[in-house]
Design a protein around this motif. Structure first.
Motif, PDB file in Angstrom:
ATOM      1  N   TYR A 211      -3.832  70.985  39.037  1.00 59.65           N
ATOM      2  CA  TYR A 211      -3.285  71.386  40.333  1.00 59.65           C
ATOM      3  C   TYR A 211      -4.052  72.577  40.891  1.00 59.65           C
ATOM      4  O   TYR A 211      -4.384  72.613  42.091  1.00 59.65           O
ATOM      5  CB  TYR A 211      -1.796  71.731  40.211  1.00 59.65           C
ATOM      6  N   PRO A 215      -5.922  71.500  44.406  1.00 59.08           N
ATOM      7  CA  PRO A 215      -4.577  71.550  44.997  1.00 59.08           C
ATOM      8  C   PRO A 215      -4.372  70.601  46.164  1.00 59.08           C
ATOM      9  O   PRO A 215      -3.310  69.980  46.282  1.00 59.08           O
ATOM     10  CB  PRO A 215      -4.445  73.006  45.434  1.00 59.08           C
ATOM     11  N   MET A 218      -3.964  67.118  44.518  1.00 61.32           N
ATOM     12  CA  MET A 218      -2.832  66.990  43.598  1.00 61.32           C
ATOM     13  C   MET A 218      -1.495  67.060  44.326  1.00 61.32           C
ATOM     14  O   MET A 218      -0.522  66.424  43.907  1.00 61.32           O
ATOM     15  CB  MET A 218      -2.901  68.077  42.523  1.00 61.32           C
ATOM     16  N   LYS A 219      -1.438  67.806  45.405  1.00 61.54           N
ATOM     17  CA  LYS A 219      -0.152  67.939  46.103  1.00 61.54           C
ATOM     18  C   LYS A 219       0.262  66.625  46.769  1.00 61.54           C
ATOM     19  O   LYS A 219       1.426  66.429  47.095  1.00 61.54           O
ATOM     20  CB  LYS A 219      -0.249  69.109  47.081  1.00 61.54           C
ATOM     21  N   HIS A 225       2.954  67.193  37.371  1.00 61.88           N
ATOM     22  CA  HIS A 225       2.751  68.496  38.017  1.00 61.88           C
ATOM     23  C   HIS A 225       3.830  68.778  39.063  1.00 61.88           C
ATOM     24  O   HIS A 225       4.171  69.949  39.295  1.00 61.88           O
ATOM     25  CB  HIS A 225       1.364  68.569  38.653  1.00 61.88           C
TER      26      HIS A 225
END
Length: 482
Positions: A211, A215, A218-219, A225
């Motif tokens: 993450y 980021p 991954m978000k 996560h």
């Protein structure tokens, strides 16, 4: 502190990632991805410690676009976090942390004046409601009795000790922060502990690394996560409910706990920029709850494992406890100097248990030198505590459970400089004194009353599951009254 980050062009990426002269060496990394997928997901601390054998005690790996310098071995870690403490006091930017701790907040991830003021305040409050009150010793011993009662209910059958130890240890920090203990069957309490355990694992897992490295990608993706943020939200909601309850009957002349004391400070620090507001209170409570329950409970879990696997050592500490305290008198902290072997065993459990395998990231405050290498301002630096607790230059038998590490030829307890389970320097664990007291009293109370064993023919696993803390694999024990 929240910062806007934009993706660089390929040309700018390679220019920005060109190492400065005399930068620490490290393994070859993939463009954009770095070394993230080289790190052993199950035992990252072991992989990173072994890299020091190849590249030396100061080396660099890349997590996505970001360079992180790892510092290994007692001498180099001491140089970084003690000798040059002022240069490595702050935390670097982290997308994951920024999403949980909006702004410059909390106790672990804040920086500058907010961190200094909140850390001083937390330490003073822990002293007031923890170490400075003789009643806290009594409360730990009372919690030991609740723990023993829960073990008695197992009626001699094999059981999982982890939930019971989590309950007991968490109740000590709950009494300091919330002003009350919880019944072990309290559903809200159990929900908090479940979220806490999951959060402690995920924050130190490969998912957290991914993450922080990627980021924006991954978000958008599903995966474990996302549980980091859902667990922290649930914990914060429970803590906020406690804060609101405190506001209803707050007595300025008689603060009961950390929350009361913080709320009174908040009234006196209107419009200050030192973090005395409700939002930061919830995050500071979250940090205290995480640090004050996870690490101590894990240490006791490892203690059971190591002493069940070495019954001759269990017999020896019980003989010392019987000789000094007996089997009926409640232990006190004044007993510790008279129990050198038992004290050595507790320290060796902390060393081998290796509860916090790495440490919190630091950031270089200016261009500087470390181990003969150039560390530019803004570089992330990670002290590797595993490499200190198992340093072959500091421990006679680093990979063996050996209480003699903390005893001299006369059988007297001796301190060791490379004993760093609580880290060191400006970011050392602020609850170290309380944790030491809890470990001693819980440990003595348990082994004073019970002989612990496991299923016939079973040797308990000492490998562990690594997240932000190192957790034993599931195990079952017998607790036989002595």
């Amino acid at each position: 502190m929240s910062q806007q980050r934009t993706s660089p062009s390929p040309r700018m990426y390679f220019l920005n990632n060109k190492d400065p002269p005399n930068f620490p060496p490290g393994p070859i990394s993939l463009p954009l991805l770095g070394n993230v997928f080289s790190i052993a997901a199950k035992q990252p601390h072991i992989y990173l410690t072994k890299l020091a054998e190849v590249y030396g005690n100061v080396f660099c790996i890349r997590l996505g676009r970001h360079k992180t310098v790892f510092v290994c071995g007692w001498k180099m870690v001491k140089e970084a976090i003690v000798t040059q403490a002022d240069n490595f006091a702050d935390r670097p930017f982290s997308p994951m942390v920024t999403r949980i701790y909006s702004g410059n907040s909390g106790l672990f991830f804040s920086n500058g004046n907010v961190w200094k003021r909140q850390r001083r305040f937390a330490m003073a409050t822990l002293r007031t409601f923890g170490l400075a009150k003789s009643s806290m010793e009594q409360k730990v011993c009372e919690e030991c009795r609740h723990l023993q009662d829960a073990m008695e209910k197992e009626k001699g059958e094999p059981f999982d000790p982890v939930p019971l130890l989590n309950n007991a240890v968490a109740n000590i920090i709950c009494q300091i922060v919330f002003g009350r203990r919880f019944d072990y069957n309290d559903s809200n309490f159990q929900s908090m502990l479940k979220n806490l355990t999951e959060l402690a694992y995920l924050e130190g897992s490969i998912w957290a690394l991914l993450y922080d490295a990627f980021p924006s990608v991954m978000k958008l993706l599903p995966g474990p996560h996302n549980d980091i943020f859902s667990n922290s939200k649930c914990l914060s909601a429970s803590i906020r409910a406690e804060i609101e309850r405190h506001k209803l009957d707050l007595d300025p002349s008689n603060p009961r706990d950390y929350i009361d004391t913080f709320l009174l400070q908040e009234k006196h620090n209107k419009n200050s920029e030192l973090g005395f507001d409700d939002g930061n209170l919830a995050l500071c409570c979250l940090d205290l709850f995480l640090a004050g329950s996870e690490t101590t409970s894990k240490t006791l879990q490892w203690g059971l494992i190591y002493l069940i696997n070495t019954p001759h050592i269990q017999d020896k500490i019980q003989a010392e406890i019987d000789r000094v305290i007996g089997q009926t008198r409640q232990p006190t902290m004044t007993d510790r100097p008279n129990l050198p072997y038992t004290d050595a065993v507790i320290h060796e459990i902390q060393r081998m248990g290796n509860i916090v395998p790495l440490n919190g990231l630091r950031v270089a405050a200016k261009d500087m030198s470390l181990g003969g290498y150039c560390i530019p301002k803004g570089t992330s630096v990670m002290p590797n505590l595993t490499s200190v607790l198992f340093d072959k230059n500091e421990w006679e038998t680093p990979d063996t459970f050996n209480p003699d590490h903390f005893l001299n030829a006369k059988g007297e307890f001796v301190r060791r400089d490379a004993f760093l389970p609580f880290s060191a320097g400006k970011r050392a664990c602020l609850g170290e004194g309380l944790a030491r007291m809890e470990l001693f009293l819980f440990f003595i109370s348990l082994f004073q009353r019970y002989h612990f064993s496991t299923l016939d023919g079973v040797e308990l696993n000492t490998e562990g599951i690594t997240g932000a803390t190192r957790t034993p694999h599931a195990f079952k024990i017998y607790a036989k009254a002595r």
